[in-house]
Design an enzyme around this catalytic site. Structure first.
Site, PDB file in Angstrom:
ATOM      1  N   HIS A  80      50.632  48.539  41.567  1.00 14.53           N
ATOM      2  CA  HIS A  80      49.629  48.138  42.563  1.00 14.53           C
ATOM      3  C   HIS A  80      49.249  46.669  42.395  1.00 14.53           C
ATOM      4  CE1 HIS A  80      45.984  48.384  39.904  1.00 14.53           C
ATOM      5  NE2 HIS A  80      46.581  49.418  39.360  1.00 14.53           N
ATOM      6  N   ASP A 133      46.665  45.482  34.326  1.00 15.77           N
ATOM      7  CA  ASP A 133      46.347  46.477  35.361  1.00 15.77           C
ATOM      8  C   ASP A 133      46.154  45.794  36.704  1.00 15.77           C
ATOM      9  OD1 ASP A 133      45.632  48.840  36.600  1.00 15.77           O
ATOM     10  OD2 ASP A 133      43.579  48.826  35.844  1.00 15.77           O
ATOM     11  N   GLU A 188      44.859  50.347  45.060  1.00 19.84           N
ATOM     12  CA  GLU A 188      44.844  51.508  44.170  1.00 19.84           C
ATOM     13  C   GLU A 188      43.489  51.659  43.491  1.00 19.84           C
ATOM     14  OE1 GLU A 188      45.146  53.658  40.336  1.00 19.84           O
ATOM     15  OE2 GLU A 188      44.638  51.554  40.662  1.00 19.84           O
ATOM     16  N   GLU A 189      42.880  50.540  43.133  1.00 13.75           N
ATOM     17  CA  GLU A 189      41.695  50.577  42.287  1.00 13.75           C
ATOM     18  C   GLU A 189      40.486  51.234  42.946  1.00 13.75           C
ATOM     19  OE1 GLU A 189      41.668  50.243  39.317  1.00 13.75           O
ATOM     20  OE2 GLU A 189      43.079  48.726  38.627  1.00 13.75           O
ATOM     21  N   ASP A 213      52.022  51.654  35.830  1.00 13.09           N
ATOM     22  CA  ASP A 213      50.594  51.344  35.937  1.00 13.09           C
ATOM     23  C   ASP A 213      49.874  51.742  34.658  1.00 13.09           C
ATOM     24  OD1 ASP A 213      48.108  50.604  36.860  1.00 13.09           O
ATOM     25  OD2 ASP A 213      47.797  52.397  38.072  1.00 13.09           O
ATOM     26  N   HIS A 273      40.136  47.155  33.159  1.00  9.29           N
ATOM     27  CA  HIS A 273      39.006  46.882  34.058  1.00  9.29           C
ATOM     28  C   HIS A 273      37.978  45.926  33.460  1.00  9.29           C
ATOM     29  CE1 HIS A 273      39.645  50.991  36.310  1.00  9.29           C
ATOM     30  NE2 HIS A 273      40.704  50.190  36.373  1.00  9.29           N
TER      31      HIS A 273
END
Length: 466
Positions: free
Chosen positions: A281, A293, A327-328, A355, A425
């Site tokens: 992503h 990520d 995606e997130e 991912d 994140h």
């Protein structure tokens, strides 16, 4: 009759040996090309350091779309295109601020960040007494009389006894996603959630949260607190249950905007109607630059197609790289790709997602039939020279998940996961924490699996049932 049977056996053994040698040769060529003249690290450098965090709907997300499309165009693929998709636009605003107040005028600042999708606090911030819980299930026991007007502090940590850190993450992420919606039912004024992180540090980790069917006027602000901050807050609460917590955040949800999945394709030479997908992503959170990520997964997926071109391997089946958007905080890109594929009656046979960070590859997990898993596991000896040993049934990936109804083989690259949630994140998900060689090994490992799937095919569901 013995001589002909012996000859047949020798011929069969020779054929198997030849195939094995041919596969070994091609896989070595893929690894050699990735490790000596790979492009993945350079691509990631640009995404991370020249563009940065790529939250859906942001200028940086559009810059990433333009950049990756341009790079795919330069590879000489048969087709490169953008697939439009409407995505949410949530903006963090000015940096968040929080402190613990043990008595009037005596405060200690702690690191927090708004959870993605949260509403803002009032303009002057929110200050209230705080109540600690280990999970959503405790709210019912406490009841409205103990929660109303207070800030709920979810402090269930990731389980350190689980060797799979993704299993540890799954065991506590519900408090991040649903914690605000559940606490609001009992009259809470806000929510603070312990970061999903196995180590103690001062980096708060954001992530997606949702309000479910909570009316807009009843939605309460939600933020993550760093693990060090959570430990301090918990200890302070034990010493003085009457402390107050203050936090201020200025995030805002805007109307959806148009963005794109970025897709590149090499047309299959003999079975062009059978489609294999490899992807990651393109969007990321906004605190770091999204290197692990999922910038790593995107550039590894792009590299698979480049390695095929570089080694002169023309796939029998059509091979697509798909860089999914959103995606997130919505999965809009993955859902849109599956929707378009279904509307076009496209025949997908295989999808592979990366991912889980750009760390040392260990193998793959597969969501497929037992027959297909056995076939794939028979290729394990080809990967052992590269220290790839994990071929197990399990989760594949969020963005390729919507394709599952088509009965194809789904796979997820599984790198070593022990360091992943140190960065997930958070502000420290940056380029400097990606090792070039580990990233390249992952790309070559993905390319090798795609090569074998392409050469030997998958076992169709109807064939299995028959």
């Amino acid at each position: 009759m013995r001589l002909p049977l012996l000859l047949v056996a020798l011929i069969l053994c020779g054929t198997i040996f030849y195939a094995q040698s041919e596969d070994e040769k091609q896989i070595k060529a893929l690894y050699d090309a990735a490790l000596t003249n790979g492009k993945a690290y350079d691509w990631l450098n640009h995404l991370s350091n020249q563009i940065g965090g790529r939250l859906s709907g942001s200028v940086q997300a559009q810059q990433a779309v333009d950049y990756t499309k341009g790079q795919l165009d330069s590879l000489g693929l048969d087709r490169v295109w953008l697939q439009p998709v409407m995505v949410p636009k949530w903006v963090r605003g000015t940096p968040e601020f929080a402190y613990i107040e043990t008595k009037p005028g005596l405060t200690t600042n702690v690191p927090i960040c708004a959870l993605g999708g949260s509403v803002a606090t009032p303009d002057g911030g929110l200050k209230a007494n705080i109540i600690e819980v280990q999970g959503i299930e405790e709210l019912e026991k406490l009841g409205t009389e103990n929660i109303e007007g207070k800030i709920v502090f979810y402090n269930r940590p990731m389980d350190p006894t689980k060797i799979s850190t993704f299993a540890a993450y799954s065991g506590c992420v519900d408090q991040r996603y649903s914690g605000a919606a559940e606490a609001a039912k009992f009259g809470a004024s806000g929510v603070i959630v312990r970061s999903m992180n196995l180590r103690l540090d001062d980096y708060p980790h954001t992530g997606s949260m949702g309000y479910g069917d909570t009316p807009v006027e009843n939605r309460i602000p939600a933020a993550a607190i760093s693990t060090e901050g959570a430990e301090l807050l918990s200890t302070t609460l034990k010493l003085n249950p009457n402390i107050k917590f203050y936090f201020k955040q200025n995030c805002k949800q805007f109307p959806d905007v148009e963005s794109y999945n970025v897709i590149g394709e090499i047309k299959g030479s003999t079975h062009p109607e059978e489609i294999m997908v490899v992807g990651g992503h393109l969007d990321s959170w906004d605190l770091g630059d999204g290197s692990h990520d999922d910038g790593a997964g995107c550039v590894q997926s792009m590299e698979v197609l480049r390695l095929f071109k570089k080694t002169g391997y023309r796939p029998k089946r059509t091979l697509r790289v798909v860089l999914f958007m959103n995606e997130e905080n919505g999965l809009r890109g993955g859902n849109k790709y599956a929707e378009v594929a279904q509307n076009k009656n496209e025949q997908h046979v295989f999808a592979l997602e990366s991912d889980s960070g750009g760390f040392t590859p260990r193998g793959f997990s597969f969501d497929c039939s037992e027959e297909n898993l056995k076939q794939i596991q028979s290729w394990k000896p080809l990967f052992e020279p590269y220290l790839i040993h994990m071929f197990v049934e399990g989760y594949s990936g969020a963005d390729i998940g919507p394709l599952k109804g088509q009965g194809l083989v789904l796979a997820g690259l599984r790198p070593d996961s022990q360091r992943y949630f140190d960065h997930h994140h958070a502000e420290n998900d940056t380029f400097e924490h990606v090792n070039k060689r580990e990233l390249e090994l992952g790309a070559a490992t993905m390319a090798s699996l795609v090569y074998l799937i392409d050469k030997y095919g998958t076992i169709p569901q109807k064939q299995i049932k028959g």
